[in-house]
Design an enzyme around this catalytic site. Structure first.
Site, PDB file in Angstrom:
ATOM      1  N   CYS A 182       8.576 -12.335  -1.362  1.00  0.00           N
ATOM      2  CA  CYS A 182       8.744 -13.355  -2.400  1.00  0.00           C
ATOM      3  C   CYS A 182       8.691 -12.731  -3.781  1.00  0.00           C
ATOM      4  CB  CYS A 182       7.670 -14.423  -2.261  1.00  0.00           C
ATOM      5  SG  CYS A 182       7.705 -15.668  -3.569  1.00  0.00           S
TER       6      CYS A 182
ATOM      7  N   TYR B 130      19.265 -20.386  -5.411  1.00  0.00           N
ATOM      8  CA  TYR B 130      18.085 -20.178  -4.565  1.00  0.00           C
ATOM      9  C   TYR B 130      18.224 -20.936  -3.248  1.00  0.00           C
ATOM     10  CZ  TYR B 130      13.169 -20.124  -3.113  1.00  0.00           C
ATOM     11  OH  TYR B 130      12.012 -19.963  -2.413  1.00  0.00           O
TER      12      TYR B 130
ATOM     13  N   GLU C  29      15.659 -11.218  -2.069  1.00  0.00           N
ATOM     14  CA  GLU C  29      14.957 -11.526  -3.312  1.00  0.00           C
ATOM     15  C   GLU C  29      14.472 -10.204  -3.902  1.00  0.00           C
ATOM     16  OE1 GLU C  29      11.937 -14.499  -3.288  1.00  0.00           O
ATOM     17  OE2 GLU C  29      13.089 -15.895  -2.046  1.00  0.00           O
TER      18      GLU C  29
ATOM     19  N   ASP D 172       6.307 -15.545   4.957  1.00  0.00           N
ATOM     20  CA  ASP D 172       7.665 -15.775   4.467  1.00  0.00           C
ATOM     21  C   ASP D 172       8.644 -15.105   5.426  1.00  0.00           C
ATOM     22  OD1 ASP D 172       6.887 -17.196   2.145  1.00  0.00           O
ATOM     23  OD2 ASP D 172       6.465 -15.305   1.120  1.00  0.00           O
TER      24      ASP D 172
ATOM     25  N   TYR E 180      13.551 -11.819   2.546  1.00  0.00           N
ATOM     26  CA  TYR E 180      12.233 -11.226   2.331  1.00  0.00           C
ATOM     27  C   TYR E 180      12.138  -9.802   2.884  1.00  0.00           C
ATOM     28  CZ  TYR E 180      11.152 -16.111   1.439  1.00  0.00           C
ATOM     29  OH  TYR E 180      11.158 -17.396   0.929  1.00  0.00           O
TER      30      TYR E 180
ATOM     31  N   CYS F 171       1.546 -16.924  -3.978  1.00  0.00           N
ATOM     32  CA  CYS F 171       1.921 -15.507  -3.944  1.00  0.00           C
ATOM     33  C   CYS F 171       1.593 -14.964  -2.565  1.00  0.00           C
ATOM     34  CB  CYS F 171       1.172 -14.710  -5.020  1.00  0.00           C
ATOM     35  SG  CYS F 171       1.483 -12.932  -4.930  1.00  0.00           S
TER      36      CYS F 171
ATOM     37  N   CYS G 196      -0.359   5.394  -0.404  1.00  0.00           N
ATOM     38  CA  CYS G 196       0.867   6.190  -0.417  1.00  0.00           C
ATOM     39  C   CYS G 196       0.585   7.572  -0.999  1.00  0.00           C
ATOM     40  CB  CYS G 196       1.922   5.483  -1.263  1.00  0.00           C
ATOM     41  SG  CYS G 196       3.469   6.368  -1.400  1.00  0.00           S
TER      42      CYS G 196
END
Length: 216
Positions: free
Chosen positions: A55, A86, A98, A133, A138, A201, A210
């Site tokens: 998202c 959208y 997105e 989502d 996504y 969110c 990472c």
């Protein structure tokens, strides 16, 4: 219901995609936080990057908070339908992702740092979804603007895969592609979580760090 969900997880073919439109859909004129013009123009000395991490509301907030980021904007990329809305993207019949487009000052923040933020702030092993989502919009993606970005992104993927494998995660599904055409999302999506601080969110990382210094 299951059939509907499964269709949203499959990439639509170009000849089956929605037709879209020739004119761009309306969007915001300025960035809600900085007031800078919301444009595809890149100021002299700046560079641009583009990512798909789920998202785009939460993803954009992650990047606008970074020192050295000049401008962020959300939109749709990587599909077949020109100037999609959208609602059209949500049907999974445009093939768009997105995405967040990031304009940054390379003297302040390097592309390697942006890649590190990308890998650590979502789960790149989930395929056509991110958390709750679900759908092709996504998917995880890095969209590169030059050979240096491509080399850095390609080098970062196996390095991150090694860390994820050690932590028990599966294979990375992130696509790494030359940056496709970017279509602005509607006004209300731009800087959504600045306008709606308590808004939804669904972005979350794996907790896997990472490796530093990944790029070319």
């Amino acid at each position: 219901m299951f059939l509907l969900k499964s269709k949203k997880m499959e990439m639509v073919l170009a000849n089956e995609a929605l037709p879209g439109r020739s004119a761009a859909i309306p969007t915001a004129e300025t960035h809600f936080l900085s007031g800078r013009p919301l444009t595809l123009d890149v100021p002299e000395g700046m560079e641009v990057a583009m990512f798909g991490m789920g998202c785009f509301w939460g993803v954009e907030r992650i990047f606008w908070q970074l020192d050295g980021v000049w401008l962020t904007m959300v939109g749709y990329a990587g599909g077949h339908t020109p100037n999609p809305t959208y609602e059209e993207v949500c049907t999974a019949k445009t093939a768009h992702n997105e995405v967040v487009r990031v304009v940054y000052d390379p003297k302040v923040i390097g592309y390697d740092t942006l890649l590190k933020v990308f890998w650590e702030n979502h789960d790149p092993t989930q395929g056509m979804r991110q958390g709750n989502d679900m759908g092709t919009q996504y998917r995880s993606g890095i969209y590169t603007f030059n050979e240096a970005q491509k080399a850095a992104a390609e080098a970062s993927r196996p390095a991150m895969q090694a860390r994820l494998t050690e932590a028990g995660f599966g294979a990375i599904t992130t696509e790494i592609l030359p940056a496709p055409e970017f279509y602005f999302a509607e006004d209300y999506h731009q800087q959504y979580l600045a306008k709606n601080p308590s808004g939804y969110c669904g972005i979350g990382g794996t907790g896997v760090s990472c490796p530093i210094g990944l790029g070319a």
